[in-house]
Design an enzyme around this catalytic site. Structure first.
Site, mmCIF file in Angstrom:
data_model
loop_
_atom_site.group_PDB
_atom_site.id
_atom_site.type_symbol
_atom_site.label_atom_id
_atom_site.label_comp_id
_atom_site.label_asym_id
_atom_site.label_seq_id
_atom_site.Cartn_x
_atom_site.Cartn_y
_atom_site.Cartn_z
ATOM 1 N N CYS A 1 0.362 6.063 -4.404
ATOM 2 C CA CYS A 1 1.567 4.810 -4.855
ATOM 3 C C CYS A 1 2.431 4.986 -6.140
ATOM 4 N N CYS B 1 -10.522 3.446 8.602
ATOM 5 C CA CYS B 1 -10.303 3.965 7.262
ATOM 6 C C CYS B 1 -11.545 4.921 7.097
ATOM 7 N N ASP C 1 -18.063 -7.276 -5.172
ATOM 8 C CA ASP C 1 -18.248 -6.875 -4.010
ATOM 9 C C ASP C 1 -19.041 -7.483 -3.205
ATOM 10 N N CYS D 1 5.736 -4.012 -2.977
ATOM 11 C CA CYS D 1 6.720 -2.467 -2.536
ATOM 12 C C CYS D 1 8.076 -2.219 -2.734
ATOM 13 N N CYS E 1 -1.722 7.777 4.872
ATOM 14 C CA CYS E 1 -3.059 7.709 5.299
ATOM 15 C C CYS E 1 -3.669 8.693 6.728
ATOM 16 N N CYS F 1 1.846 4.560 1.207
ATOM 17 C CA CYS F 1 0.432 4.489 1.838
ATOM 18 C C CYS F 1 0.114 4.942 3.036
ATOM 19 N N CYS G 1 -4.133 6.417 -0.770
ATOM 20 C CA CYS G 1 -2.643 5.208 -0.045
ATOM 21 C C CYS G 1 -3.302 5.368 -1.761
ATOM 22 N N CYS H 1 8.957 1.156 0.079
ATOM 23 C CA CYS H 1 8.297 2.234 0.140
ATOM 24 C C CYS H 1 7.047 1.874 1.217
ATOM 25 N N CYS I 1 -11.860 7.639 0.380
ATOM 26 C CA CYS I 1 -11.152 8.165 -0.512
ATOM 27 C C CYS I 1 -9.669 7.588 -0.338
HETATM 28 C C1 B12 Z 1 -15.093 -4.991 3.779
HETATM 29 C C2 B12 Z 1 -14.810 -4.063 2.463
HETATM 30 C C3 B12 Z 1 -14.046 -3.188 2.821
HETATM 31 C C4 B12 Z 1 -13.571 -2.271 4.354
HETATM 32 C C5 B12 Z 1 -12.676 -2.744 5.159
HETATM 33 C C6 B12 Z 1 -10.852 -2.743 3.766
HETATM 34 C C7 B12 Z 1 -10.195 -4.369 4.635
HETATM 35 N N1 B12 Z 1 -9.403 -3.871 4.060
HETATM 36 O O1 B12 Z 1 -10.926 -5.028 5.046
HETATM 37 C C8 B12 Z 1 -13.579 -0.676 3.770
HETATM 38 C C9 B12 Z 1 -14.964 -0.136 3.664
HETATM 39 C C10 B12 Z 1 -13.264 0.414 4.485
HETATM 40 C C11 B12 Z 1 -12.851 -1.061 2.094
HETATM 41 C C12 B12 Z 1 -12.549 0.502 1.793
HETATM 42 C C13 B12 Z 1 -11.834 0.423 0.471
HETATM 43 N N2 B12 Z 1 -12.015 -0.403 -0.673
HETATM 44 CO CO1 B12 Z 1 -13.489 -2.541 -0.003
HETATM 45 N N3 B12 Z 1 -13.898 -3.967 0.286
HETATM 46 C C14 B12 Z 1 -14.436 -4.631 0.938
HETATM 47 C C15 B12 Z 1 -14.735 -6.160 0.698
HETATM 48 C C16 B12 Z 1 -16.215 -6.058 0.413
HETATM 49 C C17 B12 Z 1 -13.849 -6.829 1.553
HETATM 50 C C18 B12 Z 1 -12.653 -6.797 2.101
HETATM 51 C C19 B12 Z 1 -12.368 -7.611 3.574
HETATM 52 O O2 B12 Z 1 -12.309 -9.088 3.318
HETATM 53 N N4 B12 Z 1 -11.303 -7.646 4.322
HETATM 54 C C20 B12 Z 1 -11.238 -8.336 4.785
HETATM 55 C C21 B12 Z 1 -9.297 -8.615 5.279
HETATM 56 C C22 B12 Z 1 -9.339 -8.797 5.928
HETATM 57 O O3 B12 Z 1 -8.927 -8.911 3.903
HETATM 58 P P1 B12 Z 1 -8.955 -7.940 2.410
HETATM 59 O O4 B12 Z 1 -7.892 -6.789 2.390
HETATM 60 O O5 B12 Z 1 -9.679 -8.231 1.510
HETATM 61 O O6 B12 Z 1 -7.249 -8.848 2.459
HETATM 62 C C23 B12 Z 1 -5.728 -8.824 2.368
HETATM 63 C C24 B12 Z 1 -5.862 -9.141 3.945
HETATM 64 O O7 B12 Z 1 -6.421 -10.445 4.551
HETATM 65 C C25 B12 Z 1 -4.073 -9.301 3.570
HETATM 66 N N5 B12 Z 1 -3.417 -10.526 4.524
HETATM 67 C C26 B12 Z 1 -3.894 -12.296 4.400
HETATM 68 N N6 B12 Z 1 -3.185 -12.581 4.826
HETATM 69 C C27 B12 Z 1 -2.441 -12.288 5.371
HETATM 70 C C28 B12 Z 1 -1.173 -12.853 6.112
HETATM 71 C C29 B12 Z 1 -0.377 -11.681 6.879
HETATM 72 C C30 B12 Z 1 0.389 -12.071 7.649
HETATM 73 C C31 B12 Z 1 0.039 -10.264 6.374
HETATM 74 C C32 B12 Z 1 0.194 -9.248 7.119
HETATM 75 C C33 B12 Z 1 -1.585 -9.630 5.577
HETATM 76 C C34 B12 Z 1 -2.516 -10.922 4.737
HETATM 77 O O8 B12 Z 1 -3.897 -9.813 2.012
HETATM 78 C C35 B12 Z 1 -5.304 -10.060 2.033
HETATM 79 C C36 B12 Z 1 -5.736 -10.558 0.255
HETATM 80 O O9 B12 Z 1 -4.835 -11.862 0.289
HETATM 81 C C37 B12 Z 1 -14.192 -6.102 -0.829
HETATM 82 C C38 B12 Z 1 -14.557 -7.134 -1.902
HETATM 83 C C39 B12 Z 1 -14.320 -8.269 -0.933
HETATM 84 N N7 B12 Z 1 -15.716 -9.170 -1.106
HETATM 85 O O10 B12 Z 1 -13.185 -8.795 -0.818
HETATM 86 C C40 B12 Z 1 -13.917 -4.833 -0.987
HETATM 87 C C41 B12 Z 1 -12.532 -4.477 -1.487
HETATM 88 C C42 B12 Z 1 -11.285 -4.532 -1.154
HETATM 89 N N8 B12 Z 1 -12.674 -2.523 -1.828
HETATM 90 C C43 B12 Z 1 -11.595 -1.654 -3.069
HETATM 91 C C44 B12 Z 1 -12.265 -0.797 -2.869
HETATM 92 C C45 B12 Z 1 -11.659 0.156 -4.149
HETATM 93 C C46 B12 Z 1 -11.912 0.381 -2.130
HETATM 94 C C47 B12 Z 1 -11.307 1.134 -1.714
HETATM 95 C C48 B12 Z 1 -10.644 1.725 -2.351
HETATM 96 C C49 B12 Z 1 -12.494 2.406 -1.671
HETATM 97 C C50 B12 Z 1 -11.690 3.855 -1.388
HETATM 98 N N9 B12 Z 1 -11.418 4.358 -2.471
HETATM 99 O O11 B12 Z 1 -12.416 4.383 -0.754
HETATM 100 C C51 B12 Z 1 -10.783 1.622 -0.230
HETATM 101 C C52 B12 Z 1 -9.880 1.544 0.318
HETATM 102 C C53 B12 Z 1 -8.926 0.791 1.616
HETATM 103 C C54 B12 Z 1 -8.109 -0.358 1.250
HETATM 104 N N10 B12 Z 1 -6.901 0.651 1.869
HETATM 105 O O12 B12 Z 1 -7.584 -0.840 1.837
HETATM 106 C C55 B12 Z 1 -11.532 -3.117 -3.711
HETATM 107 C C56 B12 Z 1 -10.443 -3.113 -4.049
HETATM 108 C C57 B12 Z 1 -9.941 -3.253 -6.017
HETATM 109 C C58 B12 Z 1 -8.448 -3.342 -5.205
HETATM 110 N N11 B12 Z 1 -7.857 -3.372 -6.648
HETATM 111 O O13 B12 Z 1 -7.671 -4.289 -4.880
HETATM 112 C C59 B12 Z 1 -12.717 -4.584 -2.965
HETATM 113 C C60 B12 Z 1 -11.744 -5.522 -4.376
HETATM 114 C C61 B12 Z 1 -14.196 -4.266 -3.892
HETATM 115 C C62 B12 Z 1 -14.611 -4.531 -5.265
HETATM 116 N N12 B12 Z 1 -14.662 -5.337 -5.947
HETATM 117 O O14 B12 Z 1 -13.245 -4.446 -6.591
HETATM 118 N N13 B12 Z 1 -12.960 -1.997 1.330
HETATM 119 S S1 SF4 Z 2 2.265 3.281 -1.961
HETATM 120 FE FE1 SF4 Z 2 2.640 1.776 -3.243
HETATM 121 S S2 SF4 Z 2 4.505 0.971 -3.246
HETATM 122 FE FE2 SF4 Z 2 4.605 2.232 -2.082
HETATM 123 S S3 SF4 Z 2 4.106 0.907 0.106
HETATM 124 FE FE3 SF4 Z 2 2.142 1.531 -0.484
HETATM 125 S S4 SF4 Z 2 1.517 0.050 -1.672
HETATM 126 FE FE4 SF4 Z 2 3.809 -0.633 -1.707
HETATM 127 S S1 SF4 Z 3 -8.558 4.941 2.271
HETATM 128 FE FE1 SF4 Z 3 -7.164 6.847 3.095
HETATM 129 S S2 SF4 Z 3 -7.917 6.091 5.424
HETATM 130 FE FE2 SF4 Z 3 -8.642 4.534 4.401
HETATM 131 S S3 SF4 Z 3 -6.869 3.462 4.917
HETATM 132 FE FE3 SF4 Z 3 -5.996 3.683 2.793
HETATM 133 S S4 SF4 Z 3 -5.230 6.437 3.392
HETATM 134 FE FE4 SF4 Z 3 -5.995 5.878 4.769
#
Ligand code: B12
Ligand code: SF4
Ligand code: SF4
Length: 372
Positions: A257, A223, A140, A197, A207, A203, A253, A200, A250
């Site tokens: 799932c 978020c 992380d 998925c 949200c 999420c 989502c 489905c 939160c």
């Molecule tokens: C910044 C961050 C946040 C931010 C932004 C989240 C986000 N989605 O970007 C906030 C504060 C909102 C957050 C929330 C949460 N987070 Co967070 N977060 C991070 C962090 C530090 C960076 C994420 C990142 O790089 N985001 C940038 C986006 C662009 O990247 P991404 O979402 O990870 O990647 C995906 C997209 O890029 C997509 N993608 C890529 N290419 C393409 C192309 C197309 C066309 C499309 C459609 C998509 C797509 O797929 C990527 C993966 O391959 C990581 C740790 C890390 N270093 O990775 C933890 C991490 C993602 N978080 C984690 C967790 C647990 C959470 C929460 C569940 C916490 C909670 N309960 O409140 C929530 C979940 C929210 C959600 N549904 O994502 C875990 C996830 C574990 C897992 N099993 O996935 C991580 C990996 C930390 C860890 N080491 O365990 N988080």
């Molecule tokens: S709730 Fe889970 S299975 Fe359904 S669309 Fe979201 S990530 Fe996929």
């Molecule tokens: S963590 Fe909560 S607010 Fe963030 S994307 Fe998931 S359901 Fe939405």
């Protein structure tokens, strides 16, 4: 002498450290995978989806090369570590209390994962009889796209929720990595069929803040996890109403799932249990009495809640109390408004007091009017 280690040994060592879900990549393949994410990450940043998380605004080049973290890196081990069982029910959250996301209920996962991963490195050194092994462990804390690495190394897939999902385990897992300066041999080829998925959309539909711009694409500005953990200013009226009962993080989502309802139960390590941290809910009125940082740090030592800082957690508590119309806490809210050193807390407290005016009467109404 050139050292290397077979993947089968890595798996055995990991399993002895209680890690059942481990994969590996050579550094070159990992960098190739990361390079494919660069354009997406740049666009995500350009569109403002990183909100004001400065650490997420750094150059995509930084996120996409393992050499940035260990210049001599030859391979990466990826571990997913469950922190809650898929079917973990949530206790009810009565008025005056706020919900804590599952990942934050026990001891701080940064500390726990670091200990686990360092033990892994020690065991690899022993197995090889090579004390000068170069290694770094992460979870992380560094700019590395951990979900992309996990999913592309055979550990699950990225769901529409953007979560890394292990089809047989669910989403409640942390991701951690070990970088090594030696090769890992005989890494098995990736499984051909990946789960997905299907139709489905639970999420996205559930949200509370409509934070998904598209499947797998999250606008962090919306978020609740961002609003309650990373945001450093007061909540707007709309943000307040959206966070509902969530005082930290939160899980919506993930709760909706299906992979968390049919998943295999792997018991999480005991450190992630409520006995090692704050548990599933917090008494909000008592939070409002924490006036100084030192008290906050003492109370939340070694838990993930430190990340929100004192003023962030008090702001969240105030927002949840406003949503619950919980005016029993009005004295503590008035104290926040009149006494707190933080403008963030004072602004939030004023908002709550104004909201109480809408339904209060008698002495409470008079007291509040007097301070506003
Ligand atoms: C910044 C961050 C946040 C931010 C932004 C989240 C986000 N989605 O970007 C906030 C504060 C909102 C957050 C929330 C949460 N987070 Co967070 N977060 C991070 C962090 C530090 C960076 C994420 C990142 O790089 N985001 C940038 C986006 C662009 O990247 P991404 O979402 O990870 O990647 C995906 C997209 O890029 C997509 N993608 C890529 N290419 C393409 C192309 C197309 C066309 C499309 C459609 C998509 C797509 O797929 C990527 C993966 O391959 C990581 C740790 C890390 N270093 O990775 C933890 C991490 C993602 N978080 C984690 C967790 C647990 C959470 C929460 C569940 C916490 C909670 N309960 O409140 C929530 C979940 C929210 C959600 N549904 O994502 C875990 C996830 C574990 C897992 N099993 O996935 C991580 C990996 C930390 C860890 N080491 O365990 N988080
Ligand atoms: S709730 Fe889970 S299975 Fe359904 S669309 Fe979201 S990530 Fe996929
Ligand atoms: S963590 Fe909560 S607010 Fe963030 S994307 Fe998931 S359901 Fe939405």
């Amino acid at each position: 002498m050139n050292y290397s280690i077979p993947f089968s040994s890595i798996k055995n060592i990991a399993s002895r450290s209680g890690i059942q879900l481990v994969s590996a990549l050579c550094a070159k393949n990992a960098n190739t995978i990361l390079a494919t994410q660069k354009d997406f990450l740049s666009e995500w940043q350009r569109n403002g989806n990183a909100a004001d998380m400065k650490f997420m605004e750094r150059s995509p080049d930084l996120f996409c090369s393992l050499q940035n973290f260990l210049p001599e890196v030859k391979s990466i081990m990826v571990c997913t570590i469950p922190y809650a069982t898929p079917r973990e029910e949530d206790p009810p959250c009565p008025s005056g209390y706020g919900r804590v996301a599952r990942y934050a209920r026990g001891r701080d996962y940064h500390l726990v994962l670091r200990e686990i991963l360092l033990e892994l490195v020690t065991n690899i050194k022993e197995e090889l009889g090579y004390s000068r092994l170069g290694a770094r462990v992460f979870t992380d804390a560094v700019p590395l796209l951990e979900r992309a690495i996990a999913a592309n190394s055979g550990l699950g897939f990225i769901g529409k929720s953007a979560m890394n999902i292990l089809p047989r385990v669910g989403t409640y897992t942390f991701i951690g990595e070990v970088l090594l300066d030696i090769e890992i041999e005989d890494i098995p080829p990736l499984p051909a069929l990946k789960s997905s998925c299907g139709s489905c959309q639970n999420c996205i539909r559930n949200c509370p803040t409509d934070a998904f711009i598209a499947p797998r694409v999250l606008d962090a500005r919306k978020c609740i996890s961002y609003l309650t953990i990373e945001k450093r200013t007061s909540h707007t009226g709309e943000e307040t109403s959206q966070i509902g009962n969530w005082v930290f993080g939160c899980d919506v989502c993930q709760e909706v799932c299906p992979f968390n309802h049919h998943g295999k139960v792997i018991e999480p390590r005991k450190e992630f249990g409520s006995e090692y941290g704050v548990g599933a809910r917090l008494d909000l009125t008592s939070l409002l009495t924490i006036r100084v940082d030192s008290e906050f740090k003492k109370r939340f030592k070694d838990t993930p809640l430190l990340r929100a800082k004192r003023e962030g957690l008090l702001r969240n508590a105030l927002s949840v109390l406003q949503n619950q119309r919980y005016s029993e806490s009005y004295i503590q809210v008035m104290d926040c408004y009149q006494l707190d050193v933080s403008p963030v807390v004072r602004v939030q407290a004023r908002q709550v007091l104004e909201s109480f005016l809408e339904f209060e009467s008698g002495r409470v109404l008079r007291d509040i009017k007097e301070v506003l």
